[in-house]
Design a protein around this motif. Structure first.
Motif, PDB file in Angstrom:
ATOM      1  N   PHE A  43      77.678  15.414 -28.216  1.00 35.34           N
ATOM      2  CA  PHE A  43      77.527  13.963 -28.280  1.00 35.34           C
ATOM      3  C   PHE A  43      76.543  13.506 -27.196  1.00 35.34           C
ATOM      4  O   PHE A  43      75.762  12.575 -27.408  1.00 35.34           O
ATOM      5  CB  PHE A  43      78.873  13.256 -28.106  1.00 35.34           C
ATOM      6  N   LYS A  44      76.583  14.157 -26.042  1.00 34.05           N
ATOM      7  CA  LYS A  44      75.640  13.821 -24.972  1.00 34.05           C
ATOM      8  C   LYS A  44      74.214  14.215 -25.359  1.00 34.05           C
ATOM      9  O   LYS A  44      73.252  13.533 -24.995  1.00 34.05           O
ATOM     10  CB  LYS A  44      76.056  14.499 -23.667  1.00 34.05           C
ATOM     11  N   THR A  85      67.733   5.608 -31.410  1.00 31.57           N
ATOM     12  CA  THR A  85      68.431   4.535 -32.114  1.00 31.57           C
ATOM     13  C   THR A  85      69.574   4.000 -31.249  1.00 31.57           C
ATOM     14  O   THR A  85      70.480   4.745 -30.880  1.00 31.57           O
ATOM     15  CB  THR A  85      69.023   5.030 -33.446  1.00 31.57           C
ATOM     16  N   ASP A  86      69.527   2.713 -30.943  1.00 33.86           N
ATOM     17  CA  ASP A  86      70.560   2.121 -30.096  1.00 33.86           C
ATOM     18  C   ASP A  86      71.940   2.239 -30.727  1.00 33.86           C
ATOM     19  O   ASP A  86      72.927   2.506 -30.038  1.00 33.86           O
ATOM     20  CB  ASP A  86      70.242   0.649 -29.823  1.00 33.86           C
ATOM     21  N   TYR A  87      71.997   2.054 -32.050  1.00 33.96           N
ATOM     22  CA  TYR A  87      73.300   2.115 -32.725  1.00 33.96           C
ATOM     23  C   TYR A  87      73.949   3.482 -32.527  1.00 33.96           C
ATOM     24  O   TYR A  87      75.125   3.583 -32.156  1.00 33.96           O
ATOM     25  CB  TYR A  87      73.126   1.822 -34.214  1.00 33.96           C
ATOM     26  N   LEU A  88      73.157   4.554 -32.738  1.00 30.86           N
ATOM     27  CA  LEU A  88      73.723   5.898 -32.641  1.00 30.86           C
ATOM     28  C   LEU A  88      74.082   6.234 -31.194  1.00 30.86           C
ATOM     29  O   LEU A  88      75.097   6.893 -30.931  1.00 30.86           O
ATOM     30  CB  LEU A  88      72.749   6.935 -33.201  1.00 30.86           C
ATOM     31  N   LYS A  89      73.278   5.757 -30.245  1.00 34.00           N
ATOM     32  CA  LYS A  89      73.628   5.963 -28.841  1.00 34.00           C
ATOM     33  C   LYS A  89      74.947   5.268 -28.513  1.00 34.00           C
ATOM     34  O   LYS A  89      75.785   5.796 -27.770  1.00 34.00           O
ATOM     35  CB  LYS A  89      72.509   5.433 -27.941  1.00 34.00           C
ATOM     36  N   GLY A  90      75.097   4.070 -29.085  1.00 36.06           N
ATOM     37  CA  GLY A  90      76.346   3.344 -28.868  1.00 36.06           C
ATOM     38  C   GLY A  90      77.532   4.079 -29.444  1.00 36.06           C
ATOM     39  O   GLY A  90      78.572   4.239 -28.786  1.00 36.06           O
ATOM     40  N   ARG A  91      77.397   4.573 -30.677  1.00 34.72           N
ATOM     41  CA  ARG A  91      78.491   5.304 -31.319  1.00 34.72           C
ATOM     42  C   ARG A  91      78.824   6.571 -30.537  1.00 34.72           C
ATOM     43  O   ARG A  91      79.996   6.907 -30.332  1.00 34.72           O
ATOM     44  CB  ARG A  91      78.105   5.684 -32.754  1.00 34.72           C
ATOM     45  N   ALA A  92      77.778   7.277 -30.085  1.00 35.88           N
ATOM     46  CA  ALA A  92      78.007   8.517 -29.339  1.00 35.88           C
ATOM     47  C   ALA A  92      78.760   8.230 -28.041  1.00 35.88           C
ATOM     48  O   ALA A  92      79.706   8.936 -27.687  1.00 35.88           O
ATOM     49  CB  ALA A  92      76.678   9.208 -29.045  1.00 35.88           C
ATOM     50  N   ASN A  93      78.347   7.169 -27.325  1.00 33.60           N
ATOM     51  CA  ASN A  93      79.045   6.822 -26.078  1.00 33.60           C
ATOM     52  C   ASN A  93      80.497   6.434 -26.343  1.00 33.60           C
ATOM     53  O   ASN A  93      81.401   6.811 -25.591  1.00 33.60           O
ATOM     54  CB  ASN A  93      78.322   5.674 -25.370  1.00 33.60           C
ATOM     55  N   LEU A 137      82.180   1.469 -21.836  1.00 37.42           N
ATOM     56  CA  LEU A 137      81.398   0.352 -21.296  1.00 37.42           C
ATOM     57  C   LEU A 137      79.912   0.548 -21.587  1.00 37.42           C
ATOM     58  O   LEU A 137      79.197  -0.400 -21.913  1.00 37.42           O
ATOM     59  CB  LEU A 137      81.625   0.235 -19.785  1.00 37.42           C
ATOM     60  N   LYS A 138      79.462   1.797 -21.478  1.00 32.88           N
ATOM     61  CA  LYS A 138      78.058   2.098 -21.761  1.00 32.88           C
ATOM     62  C   LYS A 138      77.724   1.812 -23.227  1.00 32.88           C
ATOM     63  O   LYS A 138      76.619   1.361 -23.549  1.00 32.88           O
ATOM     64  CB  LYS A 138      77.793   3.575 -21.437  1.00 32.88           C
ATOM     65  N   ALA A 139      78.688   2.043 -24.110  1.00 38.38           N
ATOM     66  CA  ALA A 139      78.454   1.820 -25.549  1.00 38.38           C
ATOM     67  C   ALA A 139      78.091   0.368 -25.838  1.00 38.38           C
ATOM     68  O   ALA A 139      77.292   0.078 -26.732  1.00 38.38           O
ATOM     69  CB  ALA A 139      79.688   2.230 -26.342  1.00 38.38           C
TER      70      ALA A 139
END
Length: 906
Positions: free
Chosen positions: A124-125, A133-141, A162-164
């Motif tokens: 995930f990291k 993609t911001d969305y996928l970074k958010g989901r991963a976080n 919080l990072k998400a």
């Protein structure tokens, strides 16, 4: 026929160009049979791509095949194939980050649901690293947060959740923002303290507001919000509002009745049933029975419902029935037949527990039930069962603390441990079990200090340095505060701005210098046994244990007296009043007495505290003895020697008893075993003048100069008293004396002031000192913040962590003239051969007896206390002198003996 089909697919594969999935793969998939049945053909196709080094197509086809295999519920095989996909996409030329992140994401997700959390976290990291993609970074976080929660690392979980938000807000993904608010609220709830509770409520109310402002409110998410808000208002620390809680339960129940969400019925009725415990036992059972009706016999949640019935029975004093329900819960938690109510899990059982905090709470209730049974029936066996249960809790806590979790999460588990140990002391006190009581007292303190003390520091990958991210986040937040302050309060920002800038610089300094200490081994520190405690005839140890709250109320405080011929466990009653007296006493010590009324008030209150801390049956043991005090919690806030033992005679405890302090006997043994080698005696630091508008300390230079007259060494004064000079020299001296400003009560980051800048508490972890004694004749160097699970945070503890054998800190802002007088007298007597504790006592008594009225107030003489080793500390010059004297005496004896022999021959 099979060979013909394979040949056909080879031709198709050879002629395919890198498109999405190949025609060959699609053709195999559409042919008759399951994908499992056609695996051999699929593998032949994928192998052909490898031979051609067509990694792009291999990545496409393996990625999709893994999805198909997952649909057929073979997750291990899906993991194997999607791994083939991401490995191919890593080799593709040119590589495509957008395709690679999809395979990383699926590989991580499949591992997560297979329980391979560590592997899932790593990938995930990687998704975050390669994704644009911001969305996928958010989901991963957000999912990383879920993973850390499953590892019981709650603070790390919160960090990533919080990072998400940052990425979801950029992408305006409202539904994920709502889900993340609900998810992080649940994590905060599990922390089970007031800050966590308030944060949880805050996130749930934000989610509620977003949903209500949306076009189509999501009823099910509203239910989750209301159900969790109800739980918090019913049971949350610091915000309990029973009526508001039941209002939210009503709203939540109405939603799921309207939506006919039968799967949630067990949860809402269980929560309502638990909330009615202690209010209405009949309604509680009715709702728990409703929860039971909506639960199948194979449902894992059944364990929670039986636990609820157990809590209800305990509240109604149906103790055996409660224990029977706890037995049923155990059977379900561990999926095994539990023979009787006495059964307890072993360490090897711990790994199967999903919510370890919930199970620890169950163990805590079971233990308390045994104690209540013992008190009702006056049965020592029940107390012993409570102690057995406490050791099981202890094993679970040890199991968790050995895991690679963040420091904040370790503090969380330590805070729960302190509650366990204080309940266990109740059972020990009732059954006069001194041996186990000593263990629980020692263990609670050892967890607070010794797990942070390491002989060696090792490098840890950035992935586990959670504190670094926390500090960076603080810098960002404080920077934003500065901007907002400048924009919104241009007329009155100077003092606030200065404060914010100071904090911002503190975090920046911490980032550049702070590296958390980790053990080279996961072994927990050794606890000294009661049998190993040996004391001289004139020495006494008195140890105290306190905890903040258990079951929402302040528990009793326990003390233990140890001498060579006496061991006694005692209890301090009326704790609420006792705590108020401690805080009031501490306030009175902050300033000198100005009136006779203030003197009388102090004498009266101080004597009350003395009688609470030293019950009548132990007072005779401490008189004219050397007493080591092992304090706990708020008892660290004041010097015991300033207590009045006789109001009529106005006698202070210091006049009857020599006192020093320790963190624990186990820590004392460990700390004294460290090898310390120094080449010089004394390092004195006195900046005199300071930045940041701190007042000058005009007597401080005289203070270190007089000490230097007894112990040779170096003085860093005025312009030489810089932070860097101190850091460079501190490791070489036996005595380090800091005559400066400091503040351990700074909630941001405790500090010590030097001529140019401040040294912060976190930086002490990067220093190594070999000091036999550190003297901190500065303001508030021992009075730190009390944090659950961490005891009193102070600069004194920081110096112990960095290697000091003993520390003399100050408990409050001192008068530099009085301090200089006392420290000079202290060094005089220390250099003459008195022990550290005896020398400090002599210096204080001399000051007390040589002053009168306000000047004799304990405010002036009681602030400095000795923590740690209390042995002698002679100057090296004295050692050499004594050596020469000794050699001289030996030589004289030899000469006299020779003369005697000659005379005898004659």
């Amino acid at each position: 026929m099979k060979k013909y089909i394979l040949f056909l697919f080879y031709i198709l594969a050879m002629n395919v160009h890198c498109q999405d999935i190949s025609f060959a793969l699609d053709s195999i998939h559409k042919s008759p049979g399951t994908d499992h049945d056609k695996l051999e053909i699929y593998y032949e196709l994928l192998d052909s791509y490898k031979e051609q080094k067509n990694y792009t197509q291999l990545g496409y086809d393996a990625h999709l095949l893994a999805k198909w295999i997952l649909r057929e519920k073979d997750r291990p095989l899906a993991i194997k194939i999607v791994k083939m996909a991401y490995e191919a996409r890593e080799k593709a030329d040119p590589p495509d980050p957008e395709l690679l992140k999809r395979s990383y994401y699926n590989y991580a997700n499949y591992n997560k649901y297979s329980g391979n959390i560590t592997e899932a976290l790593e990938y995930f990291k990687k998704v975050i690293e390669v994704s644009k993609t911001d969305y996928l970074k958010g989901r991963a976080n957000a999912i990383i947060g879920e993973c850390y929660e499953s590892l019981d690392d709650l603070y790390k979980s919160i960090e990533y959740q919080l990072k998400a938000f940052e990425y979801f807000k950029k992408n305006k993904k409202e539904k994920y923002i709502i889900s993340n608010h609900i998810s992080i609220a649940i994590t905060y709830t599990k922390i089970r303290n007031e800050i966590g509770t308030k944060k949880a409520v805050q996130h749930l109310l934000i989610a509620d507001s977003i949903i209500k402002n949306g076009k189509k409110p999501n009823a099910l998410k509203l239910y989750y919000i209301y159900n969790n808000l109800a739980n918090l208002y019913q049971k949350g620390s610091g915000i309990i509002d029973v009526e508001k809680g039941f209002d939210y339960y009503t709203k939540a129940l109405e939603i799921i009745n309207n939506e006919k969400v039968m799967s949630e019925m067990q949860f809402i009725h269980y929560n309502i049933g638990i909330s009615y415990i202690g209010i209405d036992s009949i309604l509680s059972r009715q709702h728990l029975n409703q929860a039971l009706l909506h639960t199948t016999k194979d449902d894992a949640y059944l364990a929670n419902i039986y636990t609820g019935f157990g809590y209800n029975a305990k509240q109604n004093k149906e103790f055996l029935e409660a224990q029977e329900y706890f037995r049923k819960s155990f059977s379900l938690f561990f999926n095994t037949k539990i023979p009787d109510i006495y059964w307890l899990p072993k360490t090897e059982h711990m790994s199967v527990l999903e919510d370890k905090a919930y199970f620890l709470e169950l163990l805590k209730r079971k233990m308390h039930t045994w104690i209540l049974m013992g008190k009702r029936d006056r049965n020592l066996e029940y107390y012993q069962q409570a102690i057995h249960t406490a050791y099981t809790c202890n094993d679970l806590i040890d199991y968790l603390l050995k895991e690679n979790i963040s420091q904040e999460s370790k503090l969380f588990w330590r805070s729960l441990a302190s509650e366990i140990y204080i309940i266990a002391l109740d059972a020990c006190h009732a059954s006069n079990n001194i041996k186990d009581a000593f263990y629980f007292m020692e263990k609670s303190k050892v967890l607070l200090l010794m797990q942070d003390v390491s002989k060696t520091k090792i490098n840890i990958p950035d992935s586990v340095l959670g504190r670094e991210y926390f500090l960076k986040n603080k810098i960002i937040n404080l920077h934003n505060e500065l901007i907002n302050t400048k924009e919104n309060k241009k007329d009155s920002i100077s003092s606030l701005l200065l404060d914010r800038k100071t904090k911002l610089q503190a975090y920046k300094d911490s980032l550049t210098s702070y590296y958390p200490e980790y053990f080279t081994s996961t072994e927990l520190p050794t606890i000294i046994s009661l049998e190993d405690v040996t004391l001289p005839n004139n020495e006494i140890v008195i140890q105290y244990s306190m905890a903040e709250r258990v079951y929402g109320v302040a528990p009793e405080t326990y003390g233990m007296l140890l001498s060579n011929d006496k061991k006694k466990l005692f209890k301090i009653d009326s704790l609420k009043k006792f705590e108020k007296n401690i805080y009031k006493l501490r306030q009175q010590l902050n300033k000198p007495f100005n009136t006779s009324k203030e003197i009388e008030e102090y004498k009266k209150l101080s004597n009350i505290v003395y009688k609470s801390l030293f019950p009548k049956e132990i007072r005779s043991y401490i008189k004219n003895k050397k007493v080591t005090i092992i304090a706990d919690h708020i008892l660290n806030y004041f010097p015991f020697e300033a207590l009045i033992t006789d109001v009529e005679k106005n006698t202070y405890l210091i006049e009857e008893t020599e006192i020093n302090y320790e963190y624990s006997l186990s820590f004392k043994e460990q700390n004294n075993s460290l090898t310390r080698k120094t080449s010089k005696d004394f390092l004195g630091i006195a900046p005199v003048e300071f930045p940041d508008k701190l007042v000058s300390l005009s007597k401080s230079l005289k203070e270190i100069s007089e000490a230097n007259s007894y112990y040779d060494g170096e003085l860093l004064s005025l312009e030489k008293a810089t932070k860097e000079n101190f850091k460079k020299e501190v490791n070489n001296y036996k005595i380090v004396h800091l005559a400066t400003h400091a503040d351990a009560s700074d909630s941001l980051n405790p500090w010590i002031a030097f001529r140019d800048k401040k040294l912060y508490h976190l930086e002490l972890n990067t220093l190594k000192n070999n000091a036999d004694l550190v003297v901190l004749s500065a303001c508030n160097t021992s009075l730190g913040e009390v944090r659950r699970g961490e005891g009193v945070l102070s600069l004194a503890r920081g110096f112990f962590k960095s290697g000091a054998k003993s520390v003399i800190p100050s408990l409050w802002s001192t008068n530099d003239k009085a301090t200089a007088t006392i420290t000079s007298d202290f060094y005089k007597h220390l250099s003459e051969g008195q022990t550290k504790s005896a020398a400090l006592r002599t210096a204080k008594l001399n000051y007390l007896h040589n002053n009168t009225d306000a000047e004799a107030s304990p405010h002036y003489w009681a602030s400095l206390v000795l923590i740690g080793d209390s042995g002698t500390l002679l100057p090296q010059s004295n050692n050499l002198l004594f050596l020469w004297i000794g050699l001289g005496l030996v030589l004289v004896l030899i000469i006299l003996y020779i003369l005697f022999l000659r005379k005898k021959k004659k």
